[in-house]
Motif scaffolding. Sequence first.
Motif, PDB file in Angstrom:
ATOM      1  N   LYS A   1     -29.427  86.261  30.065  1.00  0.00           N
ATOM      2  CA  LYS A   1     -29.601  85.379  28.907  1.00  0.00           C
ATOM      3  C   LYS A   1     -28.720  85.832  27.757  1.00  0.00           C
ATOM      4  N   GLN A   2     -27.768  84.969  27.409  1.00  0.00           N
ATOM      5  CA  GLN A   2     -26.923  85.212  26.241  1.00  0.00           C
ATOM      6  C   GLN A   2     -27.592  84.496  25.073  1.00  0.00           C
ATOM      7  N   GLU A   3     -27.773  85.190  23.970  1.00  0.00           N
ATOM      8  CA  GLU A   3     -28.535  84.639  22.863  1.00  0.00           C
ATOM      9  C   GLU A   3     -27.703  83.904  21.816  1.00  0.00           C
ATOM     10  N   GLU A   4     -26.530  84.431  21.437  1.00  0.00           N
ATOM     11  CA  GLU A   4     -25.830  83.854  20.296  1.00  0.00           C
ATOM     12  C   GLU A   4     -24.396  83.438  20.576  1.00  0.00           C
ATOM     13  N   MET A   5     -23.553  84.395  20.981  1.00  0.00           N
ATOM     14  CA  MET A   5     -22.138  84.098  21.174  1.00  0.00           C
ATOM     15  C   MET A   5     -21.569  85.052  22.209  1.00  0.00           C
ATOM     16  N   GLY A   6     -20.673  84.552  23.023  1.00  0.00           N
ATOM     17  CA  GLY A   6     -20.061  85.408  24.027  1.00  0.00           C
ATOM     18  C   GLY A   6     -18.778  84.797  24.546  1.00  0.00           C
TER      19      GLY A   6
ATOM     20  N   ILE B   1     -18.353  89.299  30.918  1.00  0.00           N
ATOM     21  CA  ILE B   1     -18.970  88.535  29.836  1.00  0.00           C
ATOM     22  C   ILE B   1     -19.222  89.508  28.689  1.00  0.00           C
ATOM     23  N   ILE B   2     -18.678  89.194  27.535  1.00  0.00           N
ATOM     24  CA  ILE B   2     -18.880  90.008  26.344  1.00  0.00           C
ATOM     25  C   ILE B   2     -19.830  89.232  25.449  1.00  0.00           C
ATOM     26  N   ASP B   3     -21.000  89.791  25.228  1.00  0.00           N
ATOM     27  CA  ASP B   3     -22.095  89.101  24.552  1.00  0.00           C
ATOM     28  C   ASP B   3     -22.450  89.851  23.272  1.00  0.00           C
ATOM     29  N   SER B   4     -22.492  89.113  22.171  1.00  0.00           N
ATOM     30  CA  SER B   4     -22.880  89.715  20.901  1.00  0.00           C
ATOM     31  C   SER B   4     -23.308  88.612  19.943  1.00  0.00           C
TER      32      SER B   4
ATOM     33  N   VAL C   1     -21.204  79.531  22.815  1.00  0.00           N
ATOM     34  CA  VAL C   1     -21.928  79.642  21.551  1.00  0.00           C
ATOM     35  C   VAL C   1     -23.324  79.068  21.765  1.00  0.00           C
ATOM     36  N   GLY C   2     -24.338  79.825  21.363  1.00  0.00           N
ATOM     37  CA  GLY C   2     -25.713  79.377  21.531  1.00  0.00           C
ATOM     38  C   GLY C   2     -26.362  80.056  22.724  1.00  0.00           C
ATOM     39  N   ASN C   3     -27.587  79.645  23.020  1.00  0.00           N
ATOM     40  CA  ASN C   3     -28.332  80.224  24.134  1.00  0.00           C
ATOM     41  C   ASN C   3     -27.768  79.727  25.453  1.00  0.00           C
ATOM     42  N   THR C   4     -27.487  80.669  26.346  1.00  0.00           N
ATOM     43  CA  THR C   4     -26.949  80.343  27.658  1.00  0.00           C
ATOM     44  C   THR C   4     -27.611  81.227  28.693  1.00  0.00           C
ATOM     45  N   LYS C   5     -27.949  80.650  29.842  1.00  0.00           N
ATOM     46  CA  LYS C   5     -28.442  81.436  30.974  1.00  0.00           C
ATOM     47  C   LYS C   5     -27.351  81.429  32.032  1.00  0.00           C
ATOM     48  N   LEU C   6     -27.007  82.615  32.512  1.00  0.00           N
ATOM     49  CA  LEU C   6     -25.971  82.740  33.530  1.00  0.00           C
ATOM     50  C   LEU C   6     -26.611  83.071  34.873  1.00  0.00           C
TER      51      LEU C   6
ATOM     52  N   ALA D   1     -23.471  98.592  24.138  1.00  0.00           N
ATOM     53  CA  ALA D   1     -22.659  99.408  23.246  1.00  0.00           C
ATOM     54  C   ALA D   1     -23.047  99.130  21.796  1.00  0.00           C
ATOM     55  N   THR D   2     -22.906 100.140  20.973  1.00  0.00           N
ATOM     56  CA  THR D   2     -23.108  99.992  19.538  1.00  0.00           C
ATOM     57  C   THR D   2     -21.777 100.287  18.866  1.00  0.00           C
ATOM     58  N   ILE D   3     -21.346  99.374  18.013  1.00  0.00           N
ATOM     59  CA  ILE D   3     -20.067  99.506  17.332  1.00  0.00           C
ATOM     60  C   ILE D   3     -20.337  99.833  15.872  1.00  0.00           C
ATOM     61  N   GLU D   4     -19.825 100.979  15.438  1.00  0.00           N
ATOM     62  CA  GLU D   4     -20.078 101.458  14.087  1.00  0.00           C
ATOM     63  C   GLU D   4     -19.630 100.433  13.044  1.00  0.00           C
ATOM     64  N   GLY D   5     -20.552 100.074  12.161  1.00  0.00           N
ATOM     65  CA  GLY D   5     -20.241  99.141  11.089  1.00  0.00           C
ATOM     66  C   GLY D   5     -20.193  97.687  11.506  1.00  0.00           C
ATOM     67  N   ALA D   6     -20.472  97.395  12.785  1.00  0.00           N
ATOM     68  CA  ALA D   6     -20.391  96.012  13.258  1.00  0.00           C
ATOM     69  C   ALA D   6     -21.689  95.528  13.901  1.00  0.00           C
ATOM     70  N   GLY D   7     -22.287  96.346  14.744  1.00  0.00           N
ATOM     71  CA  GLY D   7     -23.516  95.934  15.426  1.00  0.00           C
ATOM     72  C   GLY D   7     -23.463  96.261  16.906  1.00  0.00           C
ATOM     73  N   SER D   8     -24.283  95.563  17.666  1.00  0.00           N
ATOM     74  CA  SER D   8     -24.366  95.847  19.099  1.00  0.00           C
ATOM     75  C   SER D   8     -23.663  94.767  19.914  1.00  0.00           C
ATOM     76  N   MET D   9     -23.308  95.155  21.128  1.00  0.00           N
ATOM     77  CA  MET D   9     -22.584  94.277  22.044  1.00  0.00           C
ATOM     78  C   MET D   9     -23.031  94.651  23.451  1.00  0.00           C
ATOM     79  N   THR D  10     -23.076  93.663  24.320  1.00  0.00           N
ATOM     80  CA  THR D  10     -23.364  93.915  25.721  1.00  0.00           C
ATOM     81  C   THR D  10     -22.220  93.364  26.548  1.00  0.00           C
ATOM     82  N   ILE D  11     -21.726  94.168  27.469  1.00  0.00           N
ATOM     83  CA  ILE D  11     -20.702  93.702  28.397  1.00  0.00           C
ATOM     84  C   ILE D  11     -21.378  93.597  29.754  1.00  0.00           C
ATOM     85  N   LEU D  12     -21.290  92.425  30.339  1.00  0.00           N
ATOM     86  CA  LEU D  12     -21.865  92.172  31.649  1.00  0.00           C
ATOM     87  C   LEU D  12     -20.711  92.018  32.626  1.00  0.00           C
TER      88      LEU D  12
END
Length: 153
Positions: free
Chosen positions: A39-44, A58-61, A118-123, A134-145
């Motif tokens: 489940k991608q929640e916002e943008m990827g 898939i790069i999801d953040s 963009v938006g909620n997506t189920k893969l 992953a956590t990116i300093e000063g930016a937030g979190s990201m998931t790579i699938l």
Amino acid sequence: MSTSKHIQTILNGTIHALKSILPMNIDVKTPSITVEPYKQEEMGVLIGLIGDLRGRVIIDSSPKTFGAIGSAMFGMPLEGEMLESFTGELGNMIAGNLCTYAGATNLELDITPPTVMVGNTKLYGFQQAFCIPATIEGAGSMTILLTIDEDDK
């Protein structure tokens, strides 16, 4: 080369690509195996991998995280269509760098054009997938699938 060695190369190449491309400190967590649906929640961004191994990156953040990365890379805020375009290009940069890394180990890979989501997506539709948080300093979190397609040879 065995599929498990290919997968290890792709995991290592993805982490290498993230650390090479992103101009900020990145803390990559231990990869884990995940099951469908993802489940991608916002943008990827989705990039296909073809060649010796078939699959997808898939790069999801969040738009906020992608925007912070874009701002760090280009020195200006990105939003709307510019942010979506940047997200696709970031996917291209990461997947392209991954292919270069893989090529150095004799794993031949190429990439497909990016698909920005963009938006909620189920893969669905993958045999196995590896999730790299992953956590990116000063930016937030990201998931790579990383999804791996079944070998039909």
